[in-house]
Each structure stands twice: as structure tokens, then as C-alpha cells.
Design an enzyme around this catalytic site. Structure first.
Site, PDB file in Angstrom:
ATOM      1  N   LEU A  38     -14.254  49.899  72.591  1.00 15.66           N
ATOM      2  CA  LEU A  38     -15.426  49.036  72.467  1.00 15.66           C
ATOM      3  C   LEU A  38     -15.487  48.024  73.622  1.00 15.66           C
ATOM      4  CD1 LEU A  38     -17.813  47.922  70.679  1.00 15.66           C
ATOM      5  CD2 LEU A  38     -16.118  46.486  69.520  1.00 15.66           C
ATOM      6  N   GLU A  40      -9.470  42.608  67.872  1.00 14.63           N
ATOM      7  CA  GLU A  40     -10.379  42.878  66.739  1.00 14.63           C
ATOM      8  C   GLU A  40     -11.144  41.619  66.313  1.00 14.63           C
ATOM      9  OE1 GLU A  40      -9.166  45.617  63.655  1.00 14.63           O
ATOM     10  OE2 GLU A  40      -7.673  46.454  65.020  1.00 14.63           O
TER      11      GLU A  40
HETATM   12  N1  COS Z   1     -21.778  45.082  59.269  1.00 11.11           N
HETATM   13  C1  COS Z   1     -23.006  45.635  59.409  1.00 11.11           C
HETATM   14  N2  COS Z   1     -23.911  45.198  60.309  1.00 11.11           N
HETATM   15  C2  COS Z   1     -23.565  44.163  61.085  1.00 11.11           C
HETATM   16  C3  COS Z   1     -22.307  43.532  60.981  1.00 11.11           C
HETATM   17  C4  COS Z   1     -21.408  44.033  60.014  1.00 11.11           C
HETATM   18  N3  COS Z   1     -20.194  43.496  59.854  1.00 11.11           N
HETATM   19  N4  COS Z   1     -22.236  42.533  61.884  1.00 11.11           N
HETATM   20  C5  COS Z   1     -23.416  42.517  62.526  1.00 11.11           C
HETATM   21  N5  COS Z   1     -24.211  43.509  62.042  1.00 11.11           N
HETATM   22  C6  COS Z   1     -25.572  43.810  62.433  1.00 11.11           C
HETATM   23  C7  COS Z   1     -26.471  42.628  62.132  1.00 11.11           C
HETATM   24  O1  COS Z   1     -26.952  42.660  60.814  1.00 11.11           O
HETATM   25  C8  COS Z   1     -27.579  42.838  63.148  1.00 11.11           C
HETATM   26  O2  COS Z   1     -28.437  43.859  62.658  1.00 11.11           O
HETATM   27  P1  COS Z   1     -30.028  43.584  62.506  1.00 11.11           P
HETATM   28  O3  COS Z   1     -30.498  43.260  63.892  1.00 11.11           O
HETATM   29  O4  COS Z   1     -30.562  44.879  61.969  1.00 11.11           O
HETATM   30  O5  COS Z   1     -30.141  42.434  61.567  1.00 11.11           O
HETATM   31  C9  COS Z   1     -26.842  43.410  64.340  1.00 11.11           C
HETATM   32  O6  COS Z   1     -25.645  44.010  63.837  1.00 11.11           O
HETATM   33  C10 COS Z   1     -26.477  42.361  65.353  1.00 11.11           C
HETATM   34  O7  COS Z   1     -25.728  41.361  64.745  1.00 11.11           O
HETATM   35  P2  COS Z   1     -25.563  39.937  65.383  1.00 11.11           P
HETATM   36  O8  COS Z   1     -26.908  39.395  65.733  1.00 11.11           O
HETATM   37  O9  COS Z   1     -24.698  39.123  64.487  1.00 11.11           O
HETATM   38  O10 COS Z   1     -24.770  40.275  66.753  1.00 11.11           O
HETATM   39  P3  COS Z   1     -24.203  39.306  67.842  1.00 11.11           P
HETATM   40  O11 COS Z   1     -24.204  40.044  69.113  1.00 11.11           O
HETATM   41  O12 COS Z   1     -24.861  37.973  67.797  1.00 11.11           O
HETATM   42  O13 COS Z   1     -22.657  38.959  67.422  1.00 11.11           O
HETATM   43  C11 COS Z   1     -20.391  39.292  66.775  1.00 11.11           C
HETATM   44  C12 COS Z   1     -21.856  39.683  66.668  1.00 11.11           C
HETATM   45  C13 COS Z   1     -20.030  38.064  67.568  1.00 11.11           C
HETATM   46  C14 COS Z   1     -19.945  39.067  65.343  1.00 11.11           C
HETATM   47  C15 COS Z   1     -19.761  40.543  67.384  1.00 11.11           C
HETATM   48  O14 COS Z   1     -20.114  40.657  68.753  1.00 11.11           O
HETATM   49  C16 COS Z   1     -18.265  40.634  67.265  1.00 11.11           C
HETATM   50  O15 COS Z   1     -17.732  40.928  66.194  1.00 11.11           O
HETATM   51  N6  COS Z   1     -17.559  40.405  68.366  1.00 11.11           N
HETATM   52  C17 COS Z   1     -16.148  40.638  68.445  1.00 11.11           C
HETATM   53  C18 COS Z   1     -15.928  42.047  68.831  1.00 11.11           C
HETATM   54  C19 COS Z   1     -14.557  42.499  68.607  1.00 11.11           C
HETATM   55  O16 COS Z   1     -14.029  42.406  67.512  1.00 11.11           O
HETATM   56  N7  COS Z   1     -13.964  43.026  69.665  1.00 11.11           N
HETATM   57  C20 COS Z   1     -12.669  43.546  69.611  1.00 11.11           C
HETATM   58  C21 COS Z   1     -12.753  45.017  69.745  1.00 11.11           C
HETATM   59  S1  COS Z   1     -11.460  45.886  69.009  1.00 11.11           S
HETATM   60  S2  COS Z   1      -9.868  45.254  69.895  1.00 11.11           S
END
Ligand code: COS
Length: 391
Positions: free
Chosen positions: A131, A367
Site C-alpha cells: 500500500l 499499519e
Molecule cells: N472501512 C470502510 N471504509 C472506509 C474506512 C474503513 N475503515 N475508512 C475510510 N473508509 C472510506 C470512507 O468512508 C470514505 O468513503 P466515502 O467517500 O464513500 O464516504 C473513503 O474511504 C475515504 O475515507 P476518508 O475520507 O476518511 O480518507 P482519508 O484519505 O481522509 O484518510 C486515513 C483516511 C487517514 C484513515 C487513511 O489514509 C489511513 O488509514 N492511513 C494510514 C494508512 C496505513 O495504515 N498505512 C500503513 C500501511 S500497512 S504497513
């Protein structure tokens, strides 16, 4: 290891039986958490042993050779807690099989599941989750890797980095842009490691060594049938997979913390100091009190998140984020205190206390870093509040 935690009502008797069997197996197989030799070979051996003993079957659903009908979060958490208590690389190897194949288990077509998952469970295929990118880590939606469709093929271009198992994986779950530059323009794919155009362009070392590196996609052509879910669904595929595995990262931290707390207790009770033992000093008792309270609080949050998914069938975005954040931060404190209780020995390279000190650090980053979990928890809570759920 304090196995009374498994008596908590979040678990079924089958979980307790699993914990008993795995504890016995891990105790017999891992006597020293400090590993030696080439890390790729060590991880390959860990995967083979976990497969042979049947533990990898908990990484995939029953229709694809899994131990249980569907991915069971409580089993994943128990297994990671027990493995990490004994051996960090055994836990790492188990976790990557689960995370790398998680999108397939949750969103793959029947054909793709049949093609990959039984071999994941048997340790014949090694999985990885791709990712992150050089400029898209916490902000996962900022990814720039592209998959351009030509007929029934996709052409992939871009770079993925911080990819655990890079170099030993047989396939990667890859997230790339297909549609547009927004969050709903991302699609997920399964890409075989030997596909022309895909190279492991860099390998690097981290403070707790494991296979990790960078992937470069240079006109890497894959069949459209390798797509996971619908075009544009990829971000949700990634997030929902992380919802499952984030709680289990907390469980790994919990296992590390329990190992440190047990080590600290042994040391404190044996070490003579000021005419008594280190454990007789009230300042040590204060540390022990804090360590064990942190451990129990972590366990409650982790098991709650897993139970909520397994039993209530609820989305666990918020509870998994809380469990991951609290348990990893708490484990860092517990492990640091164990180093302090060990004095000089705690920083001696190759001592298990020093090993744990290195092993815990990355968990507060990967993560989803602690700061991302804070954002996730806050956003979910604000949404609940706006809906009137918690007023
Ligand atoms: N389950 C289902 N859908 C999800 C979700 C979840 N847990 N989290 C977000 N979504 C959906 C949202 O509902 C939104 O959908 P809609 O547009 O249809 O409403 C869409 O995905 C975008 O969500 P959001 O606006 O929250 O996205 P952002 O880009 O603002 O931020 C974060 C999301 C910061 C939470 C995300 O980028 C994240 O988790 N980052 C960390 C990534 C990570 O863990 N990296 C490590 C990789 S593995 S080592």
C-alpha cells in the site's frame, strides 16, 4: 505468561483450547527470541513450521483450506499474542501471511481465492501487502502508482515501499490508481512476484530485522482477472483489511509486553539490592503495578475489538484503532521499564530485553501510526456525535 486473560468472556472454549495448544507448541519450538542468521531464511523456515503445525490455516477462510469458516479476529489476536510472546519473527511471518492475503479472503472472487489461499494456508505461497509509497504513507489516498487498462490487461507503473516480505513474497496485494486522483479512484490487484516489470528495487534493514524493501512497477502487465473487488473500491478494501489486522497488531504488542513483564519480574525478584531484592524496593513495585495494569487494559481493548467484529458483526474501525494505539504505546512503556529493571543488561546487544526494545518500536508506526489512529478515533466519534449515537 498470564493466561488468565483468556478466561475473559470475549472468548469461546474453542479459543481457550487454541491458546493452550499454541502455547505448548510455541514453548517447544522457540526457546530464545533472539534469532541468528539470514533473516529471509529464518522467515521462510518460520512460515514452513507454522504451516506444518496448521497455524497458518487461521489466516484464510474455511472454503479455502482455513481452520474456521471465516477469518476470526479473536483467533488471529490470540495467535499473534502467543507467538509474539515467544518469537517476534514467528509472529511477523504469521501476520504477513494474513495481511497479505487478507484482501483476497475478504474481497477476492471465488477463482482468485481458490488460486491463492489454500497455498497461503499451507505455506507454499508467501503473501505481502503493498500500500505505502515514498510520498504516501499515513496519507494512503495520495498514492500515485497507476494501473492503466488496455483491453483485458492492466499496465502498472509506480513505486511501493516499506513492503514487508519484499524479496521473499510470491505475490503482492497492490493498490493502484485506475480511475481518478481521488480516494474512489483506487483499485486493488493481486500481482505475482515473478511478473515481468515488477522488481524488488531495494532492500533495507530496520531496527528489528525482517524482510522489507521497495517494489518498482515498470510496465508490469497483469490480467484483469487479478483485480480484487470492483474498480475504485481499492481504498475501502485496504481500510477494511486494516480494520481486521490493526487489532491484531495490538495483540502482538500485548505479547511483547507480557514477555517484558515476565522478564522484569524474574529479574526483580532475583537481583539483590540494598540488602533485599530489586522487587522489594517500592519504586520497582510502582513500575510493576503500572506494567500489569497497562497489560490488562490493552487486553481488554484488543479482545473487545475482535469480539465486536466476530460476534456482533460490526465495523470495528474505531475500536480496532483504539486497541492498536493503546496497546502499542503501552507496550513501549512496559518494555522500556523492563530495560530499566535490567540495568546495563537491558541494553546489551543480543539480550532478550534489548531485542524487545527494538521489536516494539515499529508497531507504533506501521499499519497506521499512533497519530493516524488518533485521527481515526476522533473522526468516528465526531460522526457518531453528529448522528446522535452518543448523546
Ligand atoms: N472501512 C470502510 N471504509 C472506509 C474506512 C474503513 N475503515 N475508512 C475510510 N473508509 C472510506 C470512507 O468512508 C470514505 O468513503 P466515502 O467517500 O464513500 O464516504 C473513503 O474511504 C475515504 O475515507 P476518508 O475520507 O476518511 O480518507 P482519508 O484519505 O481522509 O484518510 C486515513 C483516511 C487517514 C484513515 C487513511 O489514509 C489511513 O488509514 N492511513 C494510514 C494508512 C496505513 O495504515 N498505512 C500503513 C500501511 S500497512 S504497513
Amino acid at each position: 505468561m498470564d493466561d488468565t486473560l483468556f478466561d475473559l468472556p470475549f472468548f469461546e472454549d474453542s479459543h481457550r483450547e487454541l491458546a493452550r495448544e499454541l502455547t505448548t507448541w510455541a514453548r517447544d519450538n522457540y526457546r530464545d527470541r533472539v534469532h541468528r542468521g539470514n533473516v529471509d531464511d529464518v522467515c521462510r523456515a518460520r512460515i514452513a513450521a507454522l504451516a506444518q503445525a496448521g497455524w497458518l490455516r487461521y489466516c484464510v477462510p474455511g472454503n479455502a483450506g482455513g481452520a474456521l469458516a471465516k477469518l476470526d479476529s479473536r483467533s488471529l489476536c490470540l495467535i499473534r499474542q502467543i507467538l509474539s510472546y515467544h518469537d517476534g519473527l514467528a509472529d511477523f511471518s504469521f501476520a504477513m501471511q494474513g495481511l497479505g492475503s487478507g484482501p483476497l479472503s475478504l474481497f477476492g472472487s471465488a477463482e482468485l481465492q481458490a488460486q491463492y489461499l489454500p497455498d497461503v494456508a499451507q505455506g507454499r505461497l508467501i503473501a505481502a501487502f503493498a500500500l505505502s509509497e515514498p510520498d504516501a504513507g499515513s496519507d494512503a489516498a495520495a498514492m500515485t502508482t497507476r494501473a492503466v487498462r488496455h483491453g483485458d490487461k492492466y499496465h502498472l507503473h509506480g513505486i511501493k515501499t516499506w513492503i514487508s516480505n519484499a524479496g521473499i513474497a510470491d505475490f503482492y496485494t497492490v493498490f493502484a490508481r485506475t480511475e481518478n486522483d481521488a480516494v474512489d479512484g483506487v483499485t486493488a490487484f493481486v500481482v505475482n512476484a515473478n511478473t515481468p516489470g515488477l522488481t524488488v528495487s531495494e532492500r533495507f534493514e530496520v531496527c528489528a530485522p525482517h524482510p522489507i524493501g521497495t517494489l518498482t512497477f515498470d510496465d508490469c502487465v497483469i490480467d484483469a482477472s487479478q483485480r480484487l473487488g470492483e474498480p475504485g473500491q481499492g481504498f475501502k478494501v485496504a481500510m477494511q483489511t486494516l480494520d481486521v489486522f490493526r487489532a491484531s497488531v495490538g495483540a502482538t504488542a500485548l505479547g511483547f509486553a507480557q514477555a517484558a513483564a515476565d522478564m522484569a519480574m524474574d529479574r526483580a525478584q532475583q537481583r539483590p539490592m540494598f540488602g533485599a531484592t530489586l522487587a522489594d524496593q517500592q519504586i520497582t513495585q510502582a513500575a510493576i503495578g503500572d506494567m500489569h495494569t497497562d497489560i490488562h487494559a490493552s487486553a481488554l481493548l484488543i479482545y473487545r475489538a475482535a469480539w465486536q467484529r466476530d460476534v456482533l458483526g460490526q465495523r470495528t474501525t474505531k475500536s480496532a484503532a483504539m486497541a492498536k494505539m493503546f496497546a502499542t504505546e503501552a507496550a513501549q512503556k512496559v518494555i522500556d521499564r523492563n530495560v530499566q529493571i535490567h540495568g546495563g543488561l537491558g541494553v546489551k546487544v543480543g539480550h532478550p530485553a534489548e531485542m524487545l526494545y527494538r521489536e516494539i518500536r515499529a508497531l507504533r508506526i506501521y499499519e497506521g501510526a499512533t497519530e493516524i489512529q488518533q485521527v481515526v478515533i476522533a473522526r468516528e466519534t465526531m460522526r457518531e456525535h453528529a448522528r446522535g449515537d452518543n448523546t
